[in-house]
Design a protein around this motif. Structure first.
Motif, PDB file in Angstrom:
ATOM      1  N   PHE A   1      46.120 -26.371 -11.458  1.00 34.14           N
ATOM      2  CA  PHE A   1      45.168 -25.942 -10.506  1.00 34.14           C
ATOM      3  C   PHE A   1      45.386 -27.085  -9.537  1.00 34.14           C
ATOM      4  O   PHE A   1      45.273 -28.324  -9.370  1.00 34.14           O
ATOM      5  CB  PHE A   1      44.195 -25.935 -10.905  1.00 34.14           C
ATOM      6  CG  PHE A   1      43.591 -25.086 -12.133  1.00 34.14           C
ATOM      7  CD1 PHE A   1      43.181 -23.524 -12.064  1.00 34.14           C
ATOM      8  CD2 PHE A   1      43.907 -25.215 -13.410  1.00 34.14           C
ATOM      9  CE1 PHE A   1      42.982 -22.837 -13.112  1.00 34.14           C
ATOM     10  CE2 PHE A   1      43.971 -24.349 -14.380  1.00 34.14           C
ATOM     11  CZ  PHE A   1      43.397 -23.380 -14.390  1.00 34.14           C
ATOM     12  N   VAL A   2      45.484 -26.560  -8.197  1.00 27.12           N
ATOM     13  CA  VAL A   2      45.628 -27.559  -7.053  1.00 27.12           C
ATOM     14  C   VAL A   2      44.622 -26.937  -6.050  1.00 27.12           C
ATOM     15  O   VAL A   2      44.681 -25.661  -5.538  1.00 27.12           O
ATOM     16  CB  VAL A   2      46.915 -27.796  -6.401  1.00 27.12           C
ATOM     17  CG1 VAL A   2      46.827 -28.475  -5.013  1.00 27.12           C
ATOM     18  CG2 VAL A   2      47.837 -28.269  -7.098  1.00 27.12           C
ATOM     19  N   PHE A   3      43.618 -27.609  -5.418  1.00 29.55           N
ATOM     20  CA  PHE A   3      42.775 -27.146  -4.365  1.00 29.55           C
ATOM     21  C   PHE A   3      42.985 -28.151  -3.058  1.00 29.55           C
ATOM     22  O   PHE A   3      42.928 -29.322  -3.210  1.00 29.55           O
ATOM     23  CB  PHE A   3      41.190 -27.492  -4.669  1.00 29.55           C
ATOM     24  CG  PHE A   3      40.943 -26.657  -6.062  1.00 29.55           C
ATOM     25  CD1 PHE A   3      40.372 -25.452  -5.844  1.00 29.55           C
ATOM     26  CD2 PHE A   3      41.044 -26.934  -7.356  1.00 29.55           C
ATOM     27  CE1 PHE A   3      39.920 -24.590  -6.891  1.00 29.55           C
ATOM     28  CE2 PHE A   3      40.737 -26.071  -8.385  1.00 29.55           C
ATOM     29  CZ  PHE A   3      40.263 -24.712  -8.078  1.00 29.55           C
ATOM     30  N   GLN A   4      43.303 -27.591  -1.959  1.00 29.46           N
ATOM     31  CA  GLN A   4      43.511 -28.002  -0.769  1.00 29.46           C
ATOM     32  C   GLN A   4      42.089 -27.755   0.161  1.00 29.46           C
ATOM     33  O   GLN A   4      42.121 -26.625   0.505  1.00 29.46           O
ATOM     34  CB  GLN A   4      44.798 -27.285  -0.045  1.00 29.46           C
ATOM     35  CG  GLN A   4      46.045 -28.041  -0.942  1.00 29.46           C
ATOM     36  CD  GLN A   4      47.020 -27.155  -0.186  1.00 29.46           C
ATOM     37  OE1 GLN A   4      47.151 -26.041   0.376  1.00 29.46           O
ATOM     38  NE2 GLN A   4      48.299 -27.611  -0.446  1.00 29.46           N
TER      39      GLN A   4
ATOM     40  N   GLN B   1      32.108 -18.752 -11.170  1.00 26.07           N
ATOM     41  CA  GLN B   1      33.284 -18.549 -10.438  1.00 26.07           C
ATOM     42  C   GLN B   1      34.555 -18.772 -11.539  1.00 26.07           C
ATOM     43  O   GLN B   1      34.482 -19.896 -12.085  1.00 26.07           O
ATOM     44  CB  GLN B   1      33.531 -18.982  -9.152  1.00 26.07           C
ATOM     45  CG  GLN B   1      34.876 -18.413  -8.318  1.00 26.07           C
ATOM     46  CD  GLN B   1      35.181 -19.331  -7.239  1.00 26.07           C
ATOM     47  OE1 GLN B   1      34.277 -20.247  -7.058  1.00 26.07           O
ATOM     48  NE2 GLN B   1      35.931 -18.597  -6.121  1.00 26.07           N
ATOM     49  N   ILE B   2      35.476 -17.806 -11.692  1.00 22.11           N
ATOM     50  CA  ILE B   2      36.526 -18.070 -12.715  1.00 22.11           C
ATOM     51  C   ILE B   2      37.823 -17.943 -11.876  1.00 22.11           C
ATOM     52  O   ILE B   2      38.006 -17.024 -11.238  1.00 22.11           O
ATOM     53  CB  ILE B   2      36.796 -16.893 -13.835  1.00 22.11           C
ATOM     54  CG1 ILE B   2      35.384 -16.959 -14.748  1.00 22.11           C
ATOM     55  CG2 ILE B   2      37.827 -17.371 -14.532  1.00 22.11           C
ATOM     56  CD1 ILE B   2      35.395 -16.025 -15.659  1.00 22.11           C
ATOM     57  N   LEU B   3      38.609 -19.014 -11.909  1.00 23.49           N
ATOM     58  CA  LEU B   3      39.791 -19.185 -11.300  1.00 23.49           C
ATOM     59  C   LEU B   3      41.173 -19.352 -12.141  1.00 23.49           C
ATOM     60  O   LEU B   3      40.984 -20.255 -12.976  1.00 23.49           O
ATOM     61  CB  LEU B   3      39.913 -20.381 -10.167  1.00 23.49           C
ATOM     62  CG  LEU B   3      38.862 -20.323  -9.072  1.00 23.49           C
ATOM     63  CD1 LEU B   3      39.021 -21.445  -8.307  1.00 23.49           C
ATOM     64  CD2 LEU B   3      39.272 -18.623  -8.319  1.00 23.49           C
ATOM     65  N   ASN B   4      42.148 -18.953 -12.007  1.00 19.57           N
ATOM     66  CA  ASN B   4      43.274 -19.074 -12.634  1.00 19.57           C
ATOM     67  C   ASN B   4      44.159 -19.940 -12.082  1.00 19.57           C
ATOM     68  O   ASN B   4      44.028 -20.389 -10.856  1.00 19.57           O
ATOM     69  CB  ASN B   4      44.094 -17.701 -12.945  1.00 19.57           C
ATOM     70  CG  ASN B   4      43.267 -16.752 -13.767  1.00 19.57           C
ATOM     71  OD1 ASN B   4      42.455 -17.036 -14.645  1.00 19.57           O
ATOM     72  ND2 ASN B   4      43.242 -15.241 -13.302  1.00 19.57           N
TER      73      ASN B   4
ATOM     74  N   ASN C   1      40.209 -22.258 -21.829  1.00 15.14           N
ATOM     75  CA  ASN C   1      41.592 -21.629 -22.472  1.00 15.14           C
ATOM     76  C   ASN C   1      42.885 -22.501 -22.070  1.00 15.14           C
ATOM     77  O   ASN C   1      43.895 -22.398 -21.542  1.00 15.14           O
ATOM     78  CB  ASN C   1      42.009 -20.258 -21.871  1.00 15.14           C
ATOM     79  CG  ASN C   1      40.765 -19.346 -22.216  1.00 15.14           C
ATOM     80  OD1 ASN C   1      40.393 -19.296 -23.439  1.00 15.14           O
ATOM     81  ND2 ASN C   1      40.583 -18.518 -21.304  1.00 15.14           N
ATOM     82  N   SER C   2      42.834 -23.745 -22.672  1.00 16.22           N
ATOM     83  CA  SER C   2      43.756 -24.735 -22.730  1.00 16.22           C
ATOM     84  C   SER C   2      44.091 -25.505 -21.500  1.00 16.22           C
ATOM     85  O   SER C   2      45.127 -26.234 -21.230  1.00 16.22           O
ATOM     86  CB  SER C   2      45.278 -24.198 -23.178  1.00 16.22           C
ATOM     87  OG  SER C   2      45.201 -23.621 -24.435  1.00 16.22           O
ATOM     88  N   ALA C   3      43.126 -25.323 -20.455  1.00 16.62           N
ATOM     89  CA  ALA C   3      43.237 -25.887 -19.164  1.00 16.62           C
ATOM     90  C   ALA C   3      43.382 -27.341 -19.294  1.00 16.62           C
ATOM     91  O   ALA C   3      42.261 -28.166 -20.071  1.00 16.62           O
ATOM     92  CB  ALA C   3      42.169 -25.667 -18.204  1.00 16.62           C
TER      93      ALA C   3
ATOM     94  N   LEU D   1      37.717 -23.126 -14.759  1.00 16.91           N
ATOM     95  CA  LEU D   1      39.323 -23.096 -14.388  1.00 16.91           C
ATOM     96  C   LEU D   1      40.011 -22.483 -15.670  1.00 16.91           C
ATOM     97  O   LEU D   1      40.000 -23.424 -16.653  1.00 16.91           O
ATOM     98  CB  LEU D   1      39.605 -24.363 -14.084  1.00 16.91           C
ATOM     99  CG  LEU D   1      38.886 -25.069 -12.733  1.00 16.91           C
ATOM    100  CD1 LEU D   1      39.433 -26.268 -12.476  1.00 16.91           C
ATOM    101  CD2 LEU D   1      38.892 -24.227 -11.556  1.00 16.91           C
ATOM    102  N   ASP D   2      40.324 -21.356 -15.792  1.00 15.97           N
ATOM    103  CA  ASP D   2      41.017 -20.675 -16.881  1.00 15.97           C
ATOM    104  C   ASP D   2      42.488 -20.513 -16.715  1.00 15.97           C
ATOM    105  O   ASP D   2      43.133 -20.038 -16.236  1.00 15.97           O
ATOM    106  CB  ASP D   2      40.580 -19.204 -16.922  1.00 15.97           C
ATOM    107  CG  ASP D   2      40.874 -18.453 -18.151  1.00 15.97           C
ATOM    108  OD1 ASP D   2      41.665 -19.118 -18.940  1.00 15.97           O
ATOM    109  OD2 ASP D   2      40.628 -17.240 -18.243  1.00 15.97           O
ATOM    110  N   ALA D   3      43.136 -21.620 -17.710  1.00 17.35           N
ATOM    111  CA  ALA D   3      44.523 -21.795 -17.985  1.00 17.35           C
ATOM    112  C   ALA D   3      45.198 -20.391 -18.572  1.00 17.35           C
ATOM    113  O   ALA D   3      46.404 -20.666 -18.572  1.00 17.35           O
ATOM    114  CB  ALA D   3      44.865 -22.835 -18.606  1.00 17.35           C
ATOM    115  N   GLN D   4      44.386 -19.659 -18.912  1.00 16.04           N
ATOM    116  CA  GLN D   4      45.006 -18.460 -19.903  1.00 16.04           C
ATOM    117  C   GLN D   4      45.907 -18.833 -21.028  1.00 16.04           C
ATOM    118  O   GLN D   4      47.023 -18.152 -21.492  1.00 16.04           O
ATOM    119  CB  GLN D   4      45.761 -17.582 -18.817  1.00 16.04           C
ATOM    120  CG  GLN D   4      44.789 -16.992 -17.761  1.00 16.04           C
ATOM    121  CD  GLN D   4      45.441 -16.206 -16.632  1.00 16.04           C
ATOM    122  OE1 GLN D   4      46.421 -16.504 -15.982  1.00 16.04           O
ATOM    123  NE2 GLN D   4      44.951 -15.046 -16.456  1.00 16.04           N
ATOM    124  N   GLY D   5      45.431 -19.801 -21.794  1.00 15.09           N
ATOM    125  CA  GLY D   5      46.348 -20.512 -22.885  1.00 15.09           C
ATOM    126  C   GLY D   5      47.518 -21.210 -22.546  1.00 15.09           C
ATOM    127  O   GLY D   5      48.192 -21.518 -23.438  1.00 15.09           O
TER     128      GLY D   5
END
Length: 492
Positions: free
Chosen positions: A160-163, A129-132, A180-182, A150-154
């Motif tokens: 990224f916050v997970f509740q 799974q890929i999450l932005n 990507n720079s995450a 976890l893809d920071a898209q540069g």
């Protein structure tokens, strides 16, 4: 259909469902894009920031050689397992540090719990799974299998916050991947329950839990594990706290405008990497460009100030002029116009000098950028040829004479136009010649040729005599010599 055991449990369940419904509604209302930027929503960990593993209330236990980079401890509860565990940091057990950290963990947890949901996702995470960047809401206990990317898209500032409204468990060899720079320091897991990291798994981010935390055999945590309440149980783990990088401040030891062939010292690197690849504290550079230092940690990278170095070309120094001259001559030696300064070896400061002596002449030229070059030439002074005319310069009327200069010169130019070393003349006058040697040096010389009148010859005396008589034949006295046909040498 739901069955409630008593009114108390029924009310609690209703409140929970209302909270979940309200959260879902708010998430749907504010959900604008999957590329959600939340850089302003990082919680302040306060005095808990230096802890890699901490519980506000609970036992802290470890087995085997767990290695932790960062502080560890509990505010309320027993503590054991270090050693054999290794801590690269400090251990705090029920001391002023833990007493101050505990309320800060509560505040950070509450802050994350109060953030507005950005996207509701299912309870099963991973499996590629890929999450932005976003604030993700999960309404019940969750599991993580395989890889969660976890893809920071540069964007290194992406958050990224997970509740998670329940416990979180990860399976064997599962992995949270930052792409990507995450940045590790921008990943937060707010877990309303216990946390269990599976054997050999790798988990990244900052956990703020409301329950016990267990890292099973060989699990790795890159980040923090902070609990409001619950035991900590470690088993031969590796835990490395996430630390924000600090940018170095670099300086130059002089002007950053240098000349070709020179270098400048840049210093100030603190455990980073220079843009040219060096890891030294200081570097000498001799090429134009922007130089900087990148400091990296498991939370990302920070760039120092940039120093732009300019390497100016050296001026082109070339001396022109005649470098071989003849004795008595001078020559002008010049370098190009337009330089900022000139300094010749004879002390002159102009672009040209006039010299008449043999020797080496050098000059240093400087351009507007202050860069210098030097060049030199050897001046040779050649001897002039010796010019001498030989031959009879006093002749008699009707005669001719040969005038000659020494043979072997490169050229001859006589006043009568001849170009040989000898000429034949029969007239009175001044005759000159210019001789030139192989070095091109010339000399001139001349002679005066005199043509003398011939004497007047008249024989006097009786030219008719009788047999047995004699006569005297005479010419005028006073001539230099006489030669009669009978061999006599007198005038009579």
């Amino acid at each position: 259909m739901l069955t409630y055991l008593d009114n108390s449990k029924s009310n609690l369940r209703k409140l929970t469902l209302m909270k979940q419904s309200l959260r879902i509604y708010i998430c749907a209302a504010v959900f604008l894009s999957t590329f959600f930027h939340v850089s302003a929503q990082i919680p302040d960990l306060g005095d808990a920031e230096n802890f890699a593993v901490f519980t506000s209330a609970g036992a802290f236990e470890n087995s085997l050689t767990t290695v932790v980079v960062g502080d560890i401890g509990t505010n309320v509860g027993s503590f054991s397992g270090f050693p054999p565990g290794i801590v690269i940091g400090d251990i705090h057990v029920a001391d002023p540090v833990t007493a101050s950290a505990a309320p800060d963990v509560d505040l950070a947890y509450a802050y994350l719990d109060g953030l507005t949901c950005g996207s509701v996702i299912g309870t099963t995470l991973g499996n590629g799974q890929i999450l932005n960047p976003n604030i993700y809401c999960i309404g019940a206990a969750s599991t993580l299998n395989g890889d969660l990317i976890l893809d920071a898209q540069g964007d290194p500032d992406a958050v990224f916050v997970f509740q998670i409204d329940g416990a979180l468990s990860t399976t064997v060899l599962s992995n949270v991947v930052l792409a990507n720079s995450a940045s590790l320091c921008n990943v937060f897991w707010q877990i309303n329950g216990a946390v269990s990291l599976g054997e050999g798994s790798t988990f990244r981010g900052n956990i703020l839990a409301n329950g016990a935390m267990s890292l099973l055999e060989g699990a790795t945590l890159i980040g923090r594990a902070l609990s409001r309440e619950g035991a900590v149980d470690l088993h031969n783990n590796i835990i490395n706290i996430g630390v924000e990088p600090i940018a170095s401040i670099i300086v130059a030891n002089g002007s950053v405008n240098i000349c070709e062939g020179d270098s400048i010292l840049l210093t100030g690197n603190v455990e980073g990497i220079w843009s040219n690849g060096s890891i030294a504290e200081s570097i000498y550079v001799n090429m134009s460009g922007g130089y900087f230092v990148t400091n990296s940690t498991n939370c990302g990278s920070a760039i120092s100030n940039i120093i732009n170095v300019v390497v100016n070309p050296l001026p082109v120094c070339t001396i022109s002029g005649e470098f071989q001259i003849c004795d008595g001559e001078t020559t002008e030696l010049c370098v190009a116009l337009g330089f900022a300064s000139y300094l010749w070896s004879n002390g002159a400061t102009t672009n040209c000098i006039s010299v008449g002596l043999a020797g080496t002449y050098s000059v240093v030229v400087q351009n507007a950028e202050g860069c210098e070059s030097a060049c030199s030439v050897d001046v040779v002074v050649n001897d002039n040829p010796t010019c001498l005319i030989a031959g009879d310069i006093s002749i008699c009327l009707g005669q001719s004479t040969q005038l000659c200069a020494a043979p072997g010169f490169a050229s001859y130019i006589w006043s009568n136009g001849a170009s040989t070393n000898c000429i034949s003349v029969g007239s009175a006058g001044t005759y000159s010649v210019v001789v030139q040697n192989t070095e091109g040096c010339e000399s001139a010389c001349s002679v005066d040729v005199v043509v003398n009148d011939n004497p007047s010859c008249l024989i006097t005396g009786d030219i008719s005599i009788c047999l047995g008589q004699s006569t005297q034949l005479c010419v005028a006295p006073g001539f230099a010599s006489y030669i009669w046909s009978n061999g006599a040498s007198t005038n009579c």
